[in-house]
Design a protein around this motif. Sequence first.
Motif, PDB file in Angstrom:
ATOM      1  N   LEU A  32       0.953  -1.192   0.012  1.00  0.00           N
ATOM      2  CA  LEU A  32      -0.091  -0.080  -0.009  1.00  0.00           C
ATOM      3  C   LEU A  32       0.729   1.110   0.156  1.00  0.00           C
ATOM      4  O   LEU A  32       0.504   2.300  -0.779  1.00  0.00           O
ATOM      5  N   ARG A  33       2.064   1.196   0.879  1.00  0.00           N
ATOM      6  CA  ARG A  33       2.729   2.458   0.833  1.00  0.00           C
ATOM      7  C   ARG A  33       3.180   2.675  -0.540  1.00  0.00           C
ATOM      8  O   ARG A  33       3.554   4.047  -0.937  1.00  0.00           O
ATOM      9  N   GLN A  34       3.599   1.711  -1.229  1.00  0.00           N
ATOM     10  CA  GLN A  34       4.359   1.804  -2.698  1.00  0.00           C
ATOM     11  C   GLN A  34       3.193   2.474  -3.524  1.00  0.00           C
ATOM     12  O   GLN A  34       3.622   3.143  -4.678  1.00  0.00           O
ATOM     13  N   ARG A  35       1.860   1.765  -3.592  1.00  0.00           N
ATOM     14  CA  ARG A  35       1.108   2.459  -4.635  1.00  0.00           C
ATOM     15  C   ARG A  35      -0.138   3.286  -4.258  1.00  0.00           C
ATOM     16  O   ARG A  35      -0.763   3.735  -4.954  1.00  0.00           O
ATOM     17  N   CYS A  36      -0.490   3.599  -2.946  1.00  0.00           N
ATOM     18  CA  CYS A  36      -1.441   4.453  -2.490  1.00  0.00           C
ATOM     19  C   CYS A  36      -1.381   5.867  -2.262  1.00  0.00           C
ATOM     20  O   CYS A  36      -1.402   6.651  -3.011  1.00  0.00           O
ATOM     21  N   PRO A  37      -0.848   6.404  -1.125  1.00  0.00           N
ATOM     22  CA  PRO A  37      -0.647   5.270   0.128  1.00  0.00           C
ATOM     23  C   PRO A  37      -1.803   5.233   1.108  1.00  0.00           C
ATOM     24  O   PRO A  37      -1.649   4.695   2.160  1.00  0.00           O
ATOM     25  N   VAL A  38      -2.935   5.870   0.764  1.00  0.00           N
ATOM     26  CA  VAL A  38      -4.156   5.723   1.742  1.00  0.00           C
ATOM     27  C   VAL A  38      -5.004   4.781   0.890  1.00  0.00           C
ATOM     28  O   VAL A  38      -5.460   5.138  -0.169  1.00  0.00           O
ATOM     29  N   ALA A  39      -5.455   3.625   1.718  1.00  0.00           N
ATOM     30  CA  ALA A  39      -6.203   2.806   1.033  1.00  0.00           C
ATOM     31  C   ALA A  39      -7.728   3.024   1.495  1.00  0.00           C
ATOM     32  O   ALA A  39      -8.039   3.811   2.534  1.00  0.00           O
TER      33      ALA A  39
END
Lengths: 402, 66
Positions: A32-39
């Motif tokens: 998540l940190r790499q692609r969002c980082p807020v889900a």
Amino acid sequence: MTDKPPVLDFATDFDHTDPEWVSDPYTIWEDLRQRCPVAHTDRYGGAWFPATHAGVSAIAKDTVNFTSRDVIVHEGRPTEEDLPSPIGVAPPITSDPPFHKVARRLILPAFSPAVVNALEPQIRALCATLLDDIIFEGVVNASMDYARLIPPSVIRQMLGFPEEDTEMFIKAVHLITENVDRPQEERIELFEPVEAYFTRQIEDHQENPRDDLTTFLLNAEIGGEKLALEHVFGTMILILVAGIDTTWSAIGAALWHLARNPEDLARLVNEPELMPVAVEEFLRYYAPVTMARLVNADMEYLGCPMKEYDWILLGFPAANRDPTVFKDADKFIIDRAENRHVAFGLGIHRCVGSNLARMELQVALEEFIKRYPRFELANEDNVTWAQGQIRGPRNLPLRILR
Amino acid sequence: MKVVIDAELCQGQGRCFSIAPSIFDFDDLGSGFVIGDGTLSPETMDLARLAQANCPEHAIFIEESP
Ligand code: HEM
């Protein structure tokens, strides 16, 4: 859990009770940190999960845009009527400024380092007794028969409840802590016996005041007035809910780590002075507590279109694994010298019990490894982890090695 | 050089006085404070920096003495 559809993408449909998250949340958070980082998720009526230290820190410190009126994510969007006043049901954890400060100042002195340090010999004796009581057959369930029993006994002592009630007290406490996410009506019913017991204890303390936390709360005043009994009661319940599963989980997770990492266990046995530094790394790496907030009003925040009363799942454990803040964040480094971990939260709600929790964790580990300097997991597959906002091993069979 | 704690930022996380009890102490509410005027010697500088590097609230500052 079986009634819930499995999560396919944690970025858009996360669920902190999903089996994958329960067994290994760390891989999910790094992704998540790499692609969002807020889900985000539509589950629970709508919730957000910042996976970075920066996101967690911003929200924890922002008591204007976010409220603490509910700190446990549960089904359904809360409405104004569900939410208690800014005082909250369990002050100060469910309180917002300005009342928060009043409720917090009230209990801080009871958990100050000076008070907690004085408890050390008692806690050490308690751990030794629990170890004596374990019927040793080669395997010890270090979670159920050791870690689980330490925090409630410490709190029972602090509250000044009779020693012979220990077992009953522990049962009552677990009834509360294991049902915090149930609907209000169910909780009220479940708590009835606990409430009756607490009421008896409060009455007894009113008649026979003594030097303990219950008497302290009964004598405490806000603005020259004694606390309402509901406030005393609410604070007692909070101390149980906040102080027991959390510390149990921290002790259990540390023992789990030592069982799987004999070199770290050997270092602690051979270099006892390392313990305080190691305790901070256990807290960083296995931080057991995730909290929640509610969004106060529709707004754009951290680039997300947040709506009033959306949940925020506030992952202090995820912040502790953020590689932009911690060097080699995914490595457990037992002598990590610089460690700004946030296991006890950040900002005004910083854990009131942090001094006590650290002491319990340190003493519990010291006593365990003194008794059993070598151990390993008896059966990796039999280890179970708690599901929900408190993370720690619940079943932890350890084989003691000679 | 001097070490100071920003009382507004300090939340009583308790790291400074555990790491450097010769430099920091705590009050009744568990908040940290600097013992004396906070002047650092070459011997205490490293310890103060270590405490600073462990404060989750970033509440510790090391400043040039006036
Ligand atoms: C390792 C064990 C523990 C961990 C990791 C932990 C973690 C936390 C965290 C993260 C918060 C912040 C809540 C928020 O921001 O909403 C908190 C609050 C709190 N904790 Fe703990 N806790 C632990 C043990 C304890 C113990 C032993 C006690 C007391 C007996 C305690 C009492 C409290 C209270 C009263 C609050 C509310 C503080 C406030 O809202 O101002 N905790 N804890």
